[in-house]
Scaffold this active site. Structure first.
Site, PDB file in Angstrom:
ATOM      1  CB  CYS A   1      -6.856   2.385   7.768  1.00 52.59           C
ATOM      2  SG  CYS A   1      -7.145   1.651   9.381  1.00 52.59           S
TER       3      CYS A   1
ATOM      4  CG  HIS B   1      -5.314   0.352   2.673  1.00 51.89           C
ATOM      5  ND1 HIS B   1      -5.023  -0.535   1.659  1.00 51.89           N
ATOM      6  CD2 HIS B   1      -4.583  -0.050   3.740  1.00 51.89           C
ATOM      7  CE1 HIS B   1      -4.169  -1.443   2.115  1.00 51.89           C
ATOM      8  NE2 HIS B   1      -3.873  -1.163   3.368  1.00 51.89           N
TER       9      HIS B   1
ATOM     10  NE  ARG C   1      -3.414  -7.286   6.792  1.00 50.64           N
ATOM     11  CZ  ARG C   1      -2.241  -6.931   6.299  1.00 50.64           C
ATOM     12  NH1 ARG C   1      -1.817  -7.444   5.162  1.00 50.64           N
ATOM     13  NH2 ARG C   1      -1.464  -6.090   6.913  1.00 50.64           N
TER      14      ARG C   1
ATOM     15  CB  CYS D   1      -3.370  -3.323   9.398  1.00 46.87           C
ATOM     16  SG  CYS D   1      -3.765  -3.897   7.744  1.00 46.87           S
TER      17      CYS D   1
END
Lengths: 213, 276
Positions: free
Chosen positions: B184, B188, B233, B237
């Site tokens: 992730c 991010h 979501r 991802c």
């Protein structure tokens, strides 16, 4: 602060019970909150344990990623050296020594973001998806910024053969150049073929390529 | 009259589209501004189809189903049986009866099974809606989350299992894998980055970016023509991360949601929102 230390105490207790020296040696570089790796794996299993075995194998961290995960991509220099050495050994250079392929094909590969997703057909040919993270030819406006701009890449390096070799190496296995680089290890992880990689090198280094215009 | 108004709207949209096309040669920054303008254009709550899901969810909440032939109205979402206001703002949380930390979707499945005696197999099969396939879960989440609109994200984060979830969620956020070695954090954990032209919120530290993101889910996705939840979501991802298919309503997803909501504490919830 109080909350953080409570969590830390809880988790360190768990970690101490379940693991031995492995996590203790690295304490200084660790964030305050660090759960026992075995506990994290339990969660991974709960969520991905029903996936096909070959898919589960893909998220099993290898020696290199274990270190990158542990240090959140900022390994101490001794660890970084080990990674670079290990990954460099994985790089297979073309038997004929030819590192520059067809830049037109390379342009297509740089634009193609398909492949490797669970929604993809297994036969999907993967692209490099370079534009997701890099600026390349100046005319393409839709480029990402996670990686540096590669516009004029070859021209700026005076088309130096050493730089060509370095670029091949970087695309083949980014961590053979920079330990814990965010960039995928396209060749080592078999995302791209040798042919695709030399085509991408051509996109960067061919004087005719729009990257250098 | 209505038709004229619609014609106007279509005309305006066509003009916007052609304007967008003619400026195709402008610099990337301008392109980004255009995307911002598009986002502002679609974020009109009065025309947000996500509210249709809210209405459908309201009906599902009070519908008697299962072997016990009762509605979900006695389901405890954390603040007491049937209490909906503010419940979503405090999820995921630990539930004594299940001895687990659950997000809203896990809790709803638990209530269906245990309160209603309802076989959730079909509901899980329809967890994400598609053409001609409505999703009870999406509709229920839209309805329940909407009851926390205007409130602030406020996870309890007191029970040891809630703290464990937050810590594991953080570790998972940084755990790399898949053929692309992505976590992730690859996308991010930095400021002002983007993929192609898509801006990437930074979730590595608490504050405005996680608050705005987590406060705007569930959302109506224009590109998908569907109301989507955080479960969807994160599923998406992981797809883009080149990870395996994650199990719906499973612990790693919940752990990540706890971590993200922890980063988003204090953020105001306004849902369902509408996004590209």
């Amino acid at each position: 602060m109080k909350q953080t230390s409570t969590i830390a105490a809880l988790l360190l207790a768990g970690a101490a019970a379940l693991t031995l020296a492995s996590s203790a040696g690295a304490q200084t570089a660790q964030p305050a909150v660090k759960p026992d790796p075995a506990l994290v794996e339990k969660y991974v299993k709960a969520t991905f344990g029903k996936a096909p075995p070959e898919w589960q194998a893909r998220i099993e961290p290898d020696e290199t990623l274990k270190v990158c995960n542990q240090y959140r991509n900022e390994p101490p220099s001794a660890e970084a050296d080990k990674i670079v050495k290990r990954e460099l050994a994985k790089v297979v250079f073309p038997a004929d020594g030819k590192l520059i392929g067809d830049w037109k094909e390379g342009a297509k590969i740089a634009n193609n973001g398909r492949g490797g997703q669970f929604s993809d057909d297994e036969k999907t040919v993967s692209g490099g998806n370079c534009y997701a993270c890099h600026q390349m030819e100046a005319a393409e406006l839709s480029f990402g910024t996670l990686g540096p701009s590669l516009t004029n890449y070859g021209k700026d390096r005076k088309y130096d053969p050493d730089e060509v070799k370095q670029a091949f190496t970087k695309i083949y296995d980014s961590q053979a150049v920079v330990a814990c680089s965010n960039m995928p290890r396209f060749g080592a992880n078999k995302v791209l073929t040798e042919k695709q990689i030399i085509d991408l090198v051509a996109f960067l280094f061919d004087p005719q390529s729009p990257v250098n215009k | 009259m209505k038709r004229t108004a619609l014609g106007w709207a279509l005309g305006a949209a066509a003009i916007c589209a052609s304007v967008a096309l003619t400026i195709g040669i402008v610099r990337a920054q301008d392109a980004e501004k255009e995307i911002e303008r598009y986002r502002a254009m679609i974020s009109d709550p009065m025309s947000n189809p996500g509210f249709l899901a809210v209405d459908r969810g309201e009906a599902l909440w009070s519908e008697k189903r299962g072997t016990k032939n009762v509605s979900l109205e006695s389901c405890d979402l954390g603040l007491g049986a049937g209490k909906l206001e503010g419940a979503y703002a405090q999820l995921p949380r630990y539930f004594v009866d299940a001895d687990r930390v659950m997000d809203l979707e896990q809790r709803l499945l638990w209530c269906m099974q245990n309160v209603q005696g309802f076989d959730t197999k079909d509901v899980v099969a329809r967890r994400f809606s598609g053409p001609g396939r409505a999703s009870d879960m999406e509709d229920l989440v839209a309805f329940i989350a909407n009851k926390s609109s205007g409130m602030k994200i406020d996870l309890p984060l007191k029970h040891p299992k809630e703290l464990e979830m937050a810590a594991v969620g953080e570790a998972l956020f940084y755990r790399r894998g898949g053929v692309m070695d992505f976590s992730c954090a690859t996308c991010h954990a930095d400021e002002g980055k983007r993929i192609r032209l898509q801006g990437l919120p930074n979730f590595s530290k608490p504050g405005k970016q996680p608050q705005e993101t987590m406060g705007s889910w569930p959302t109506y996705r224009v590109s998908q023509g569907a109301l989507r939840t955080m479960q969807h979501r994160l599923w998406d991802c992981f797809r883009q991360q080149r990870w395996p298919v994650p199990e719906y309503g499973s612990d790693a997803i919940t752990a990540l949601t706890v971590f993200l909501n922890k980063q988003a504490m204090g953020g105001e919830i306004n849902v369902p929102s509408i996004k590209r």
